[in-house]
Design a protein around this motif. Structure first.
Motif, PDB file in Angstrom:
ATOM      1  N   ALA A   1      37.202  42.535  31.905  1.00  0.00           N
ATOM      2  CA  ALA A   1      37.995  41.594  32.692  1.00  0.00           C
ATOM      3  C   ALA A   1      38.122  40.250  31.965  1.00  0.00           C
ATOM      4  O   ALA A   1      39.201  39.646  31.941  1.00  0.00           O
ATOM      5  CB  ALA A   1      37.362  41.392  34.064  1.00  0.00           C
TER       6      ALA A   1
ATOM      7  N   ARG B   1      48.405  37.150  36.583  1.00  0.00           N
ATOM      8  CA  ARG B   1      47.692  38.345  36.128  1.00  0.00           C
ATOM      9  C   ARG B   1      46.211  38.034  35.921  1.00  0.00           C
ATOM     10  O   ARG B   1      45.332  38.822  36.291  1.00  0.00           O
ATOM     11  CB  ARG B   1      48.303  38.853  34.823  1.00  0.00           C
ATOM     12  CG  ARG B   1      47.695  40.171  34.344  1.00  0.00           C
ATOM     13  CD  ARG B   1      48.190  40.542  32.977  1.00  0.00           C
ATOM     14  NE  ARG B   1      47.572  41.779  32.510  1.00  0.00           N
ATOM     15  CZ  ARG B   1      47.472  42.136  31.250  1.00  0.00           C
ATOM     16  NH1 ARG B   1      47.960  41.358  30.308  1.00  0.00           N
ATOM     17  NH2 ARG B   1      46.911  43.273  30.898  1.00  0.00           N
TER      18      ARG B   1
ATOM     19  N   GLU C   1      43.049  39.683  38.054  1.00  0.00           N
ATOM     20  CA  GLU C   1      41.932  40.346  37.379  1.00  0.00           C
ATOM     21  C   GLU C   1      40.608  39.694  37.760  1.00  0.00           C
ATOM     22  O   GLU C   1      39.593  40.377  37.990  1.00  0.00           O
ATOM     23  CB  GLU C   1      42.136  40.277  35.858  1.00  0.00           C
ATOM     24  CG  GLU C   1      41.179  41.133  35.062  1.00  0.00           C
ATOM     25  CD  GLU C   1      41.369  42.617  35.299  1.00  0.00           C
ATOM     26  OE1 GLU C   1      40.384  43.374  35.131  1.00  0.00           O
ATOM     27  OE2 GLU C   1      42.495  43.031  35.664  1.00  0.00           O
TER      28      GLU C   1
ATOM     29  N   LYS D   1      39.655  40.760  41.264  1.00  0.00           N
ATOM     30  CA  LYS D   1      39.201  42.149  41.325  1.00  0.00           C
ATOM     31  C   LYS D   1      37.747  42.278  40.881  1.00  0.00           C
ATOM     32  O   LYS D   1      36.918  42.882  41.583  1.00  0.00           O
ATOM     33  CB  LYS D   1      40.096  43.025  40.436  1.00  0.00           C
ATOM     34  CG  LYS D   1      39.753  44.512  40.507  1.00  0.00           C
ATOM     35  CD  LYS D   1      40.610  45.321  39.549  1.00  0.00           C
ATOM     36  CE  LYS D   1      40.125  45.156  38.117  1.00  0.00           C
ATOM     37  NZ  LYS D   1      40.826  46.074  37.171  1.00  0.00           N
TER      38      LYS D   1
END
Length: 232
Positions: free
Chosen positions: A53, A80, A84, A87
């Protein structure tokens, strides 16, 4: 036991019950230990996930800071990176939460030591730190995204203004061209009318001349023959 009529039977039943409880507790501790081991395995796997990541986030942030790119491209890259980060942060929080819950469950069974209590405290503190860090990152990236979205909105507004100005200039130029064309057509029409009038005048003048010639010729003939004569 003394007060019971059959103390030996009561003792046996009590001992049997205690043994069953011990077995159940031992089984529960074993299950929780396995669950805790599984969480620790997940925690080790998270190290790789975080590294992946971080690579994606670093690449996206590098693109987001590249001023040679358009604001729209930079905003996409920043979002983006944000997605990430969210997440992997969620995975970290979930894993840490499961770890804390497993440790707490083992301690609740009364099969814990001082070291277990210290470990639980440390893991709870780590969970709080992760939540705090996640909140801080969310605030920071939200500000970054909002700033870039405002820049994009300003750029779009500027483009719309430029487009409107170009459209206005184009319309004005086309309008001026049409006016010139209409003026030229009016001049041509006027000239055509003037030419037509001249042609009519020339035609009428020619007719008059013809009539004058004819009248003159007839007058001469009449004079030659005698105006009072039958021929005249």
């Amino acid at each position: 036991l003394i007060k019971l009529q059959n103390p030996f039977k009561a003792f046996k039943e009590a001992f049997t019950g205690t043994t069953a409880e011990i077995k159940e507790e031992t089984k529960a501790v074993g299950g929780l230990t396995l669950a805790l081991q599984k969480v620790r395995d997940e925690e080790r796997g998270m190290i790789i996930e975080r590294a992946k990541a971080n690579k994606i986030i670093a690449e996206s942030r590098l693109l987001a800071e590249d001023e040679t790119k358009t604001i729209k491209e930079r905003l996409v890259a920043l979002k983006r990176a944000v997605a990430e980060e969210q997440k992997v942060a969620k995975l970290e929080l979930d894993t840490q939460q499961k770890k804390v819950e497993a440790l707490q469950a083992i301690i609740d069974l009364g099969k814990s030591s001082e070291e277990d209590l210290i470990e639980l405290s440390n893991e709870r503190a780590k969970l709080i730190d992760l939540e705090t860090a996640s909140t801080q990152r969310q605030l920071r990236v939200t500000r970054e995204v909002n700033t870039m979205e405002r820049e994009l909105a300003a750029e779009r507004k500027k483009d719309q203004k430029n487009t409107l100005e170009l459209t206005t200039k184009k319309f004005s130029a086309e309008n001026d061209f049409m006016k010139k064309q209409m003026a030229n057509m009016d001049k041509l029409a006027k000239k055509s009318r003037e030419n037509a009038q001249k042609e009519v005048e020339i035609f009428q003048l020619t007719q008059e001349q013809k009539e004058q010639i004819l009248r003159g010729a007839l007058a001469n003939i009449s004079t030659a023959l005698g105006q009072e004569s039958k021929a005249g």
